[in-house]
Design an enzyme around this catalytic site. Structure first.
Site, PDB file in Angstrom:
ATOM      1  N   CYS A  82      -2.257   3.088  -2.068  1.00 32.76           N
ATOM      2  CA  CYS A  82      -1.440   3.497  -0.918  1.00 32.76           C
ATOM      3  C   CYS A  82       0.014   3.655  -1.365  1.00 32.76           C
ATOM      4  CB  CYS A  82      -1.593   2.550   0.263  1.00 32.76           C
ATOM      5  SG  CYS A  82      -1.534   0.794  -0.125  1.00 32.76           S
ATOM      6  N   CYS A  86       2.538   0.599  -1.564  1.00 34.23           N
ATOM      7  CA  CYS A  86       3.191  -0.713  -1.469  1.00 34.23           C
ATOM      8  C   CYS A  86       4.519  -0.715  -2.230  1.00 34.23           C
ATOM      9  CB  CYS A  86       2.267  -1.783  -2.038  1.00 34.23           C
ATOM     10  SG  CYS A  86       0.725  -1.938  -1.116  1.00 34.23           S
TER      11      CYS A  86
END
Lengths: 248, 207
Positions: free
Chosen positions: B116, B118
């Site tokens: 993703c 982060c």
């Protein structure tokens, strides 16, 4: 396993887009703010370590919404759609769909108002509604300052120790995973056992959720990729939940 | 057999439509009491004035002039943040558990989140587009030197490249090397040299 679970090392892609802006269109700021507010108002924060008095916050938002829910939505997209849409386009689709499916708004309301803004540049440029309960925004800022740490006490000692050789399990990624798919079945070395245990926002079908140890693992590139496609003198590290690891 | 997939097609008014849709959503959420008329601006303001790469820059500049502080920052990033005069929140959202890794003449670190995006919000703010791009996330783990060269960072073969992927709750960032020619500069002047890219490992610090 979806393609978006398995991006690491994919070949045949384009040169890097080195765009340094956080938002490339002004509208993207708005969906980022909405998502962050949803996380800050989410109902599970009442049991989060900062002990938020979340039930007293005068919002009509009553749902459980975390990074895990946003990620799960992106992981459940058609893989080609995942690549077709820009980052915040995925957020806009997932978040607006959530508000409709949970009954906060109807699809008709959303479509009608969207059409009104598209039909009238005057309406589209008009200010947003004002007002609302200030305590909502106070909770949003409190969440930003205090966070939602998943660190918990260990319930059992870590199974692996510094220097151990371990193997990544061949779990099914399911609808949401924190295991990069290309690591399945691969061997790594434990370089750090993090203190305490880490929960995940909710249980996943691939085994995380309850507090468990997390390890920093070192993978040699040649164990992950065919030697001619990777590079010498590099190490790939990843933080991996214990549920994904077995003895090598 | 041709594929059934219709291809990557975009509406001509792609951005106009998204802008109208997000405004429709935000206005409905305000009317229904989910958020207020100030909520989104409050969130955005927080990242403009309180949590952003200006915080990470101060920490790196301090580490460059104070070797003891550098050791503490590397050993426990969150505890070291408490030593400087920051707004409350350095261990807040997306910064609860941060770690920093040091670049040296022998080691170059680069951060990625293949699953993703982060990113350590308190020290670096919000992630730039390159960090969120699936192409970067896919490529940097297998061919980091090629990717770094596309960012303009050329590394000697002798330099070990370490790629750190954020799949759990640790939020990683990079302590870049202090450039030559900065001897005697103030911490404030040193902090002004830093960029989010340098503090994620895809740029070096330029004077």
């Amino acid at each position: 396993m979806k393609l978006q679970h398995n991006l690491g090392g994919l070949e045949g892609l384009d040169p890097i887009n080195t765009e340094v802006q956080v938002f490339v269109e002004p509208w993207e700021q708005r969906i980022f703010g909405i998502h962050t507010a949803m996380m800050a108002l989410s109902n599970q924060l009442g049991s989060s370590p900062p002990q938020y008095a979340i039930e007293e916050v005068p919002t009509t938002f009553e749902s459980f919404w975390t990074w895990g829910h946003l990620r799960m939505g992106a992981e459940n997209m058609h893989p080609f759609e995942y690549f077709r849409l820009r980052y915040y386009e995925k957020w806009l689709g997932g978040i607006s769909g959530f508000f409709v499916s949970e009954g906060y708004i109807t699809q008709e309301e959303l479509d009608t108002r969207t059409a009104e803004f598209l039909a009238s540049s005057e309406l589209a440029a008009a200010p947003l509604p004002q007002g609302g309960e200030p305590a909502i925004d106070e909770q949003v800022v409190k969440y930003l300052r205090e966070g939602d740490s998943p660190m918990r006490a260990l319930s059992a000692p870590p199974k692996f120790a510094l220097g151990d050789q371990v193997k990544i399990k061949e779990v099914n990624s399911g609808e949401h995973s924190r295991l990069p798919g290309n690591l399945k079945g691969k061997i790594a070395t434990v370089i750090k056992v993090y203190d305490n245990a880490f929960a995940y926002f909710f249980p996943t079908t691939d085994g995380i959720g309850e507090p468990m140890p997390v390890y920093s693992l070192a993978f040699q590139a040649e164990t992950l990729w065919e030697a001619t496609t990777t590079e010498p003198n590099m190490i790939y590290y990843n933080d991996i939940f214990e549920a994904y690891i077995e003895a090598a | 057999m041709p594929s059934n997939y219709p291809g990557f097609q975009y509406d001509a008014d792609r951005e106009t439509f998204s802008a109208a849709k997000v405004k429709a959503l935000e206005s409905l959420l305000i009317e229904k009491g989910v958020i207020t008329g100030n909520t989104v601006d409050t969130v955005l303001g927080y990242f403009e004035t309180e949590m952003g790469p200006f915080n990470g820059a101060k920490l790196v500049a301090r580490a460059w002039v104070d070797p003891d502080f550098k050791a503490r920052l590397i050993a426990d990033c969150n505890a070291a943040c408490d030593e400087l005069d920051f707004p409350a929140g350095m261990s807040g959202a997306e910064g609860e558990h941060m770690r920093i890794v040091e670049n040296t003449p022998a080691v170059h670190n680069v951060i990625v989140c293949t699953l993703c995006s982060c990113y350590p919000w308190p020290t670096l703010g919000l992630p730039p587009y390159w960090f969120k791009d699936p192409t970067f996330r896919a490529r940097v783990v297998r061919e980091p030197r090629v990717v770094l060269a596309e960012f303009g960072v050329e590394l000697d073969e002798s330099v070990e490249v370490r790629v750190w992927d954020s799949s759990a709750q640790i939020r990683w960032w990079v302590l870049p090397m202090r450039p030559a020619g900065t001897e005697g500069m103030s911490e404030e002047a040193l902090a002004a040299l830093l960029t989010p890219e340098a503090m994620m490992g895809v740029a070096t610090v330029q004077v």
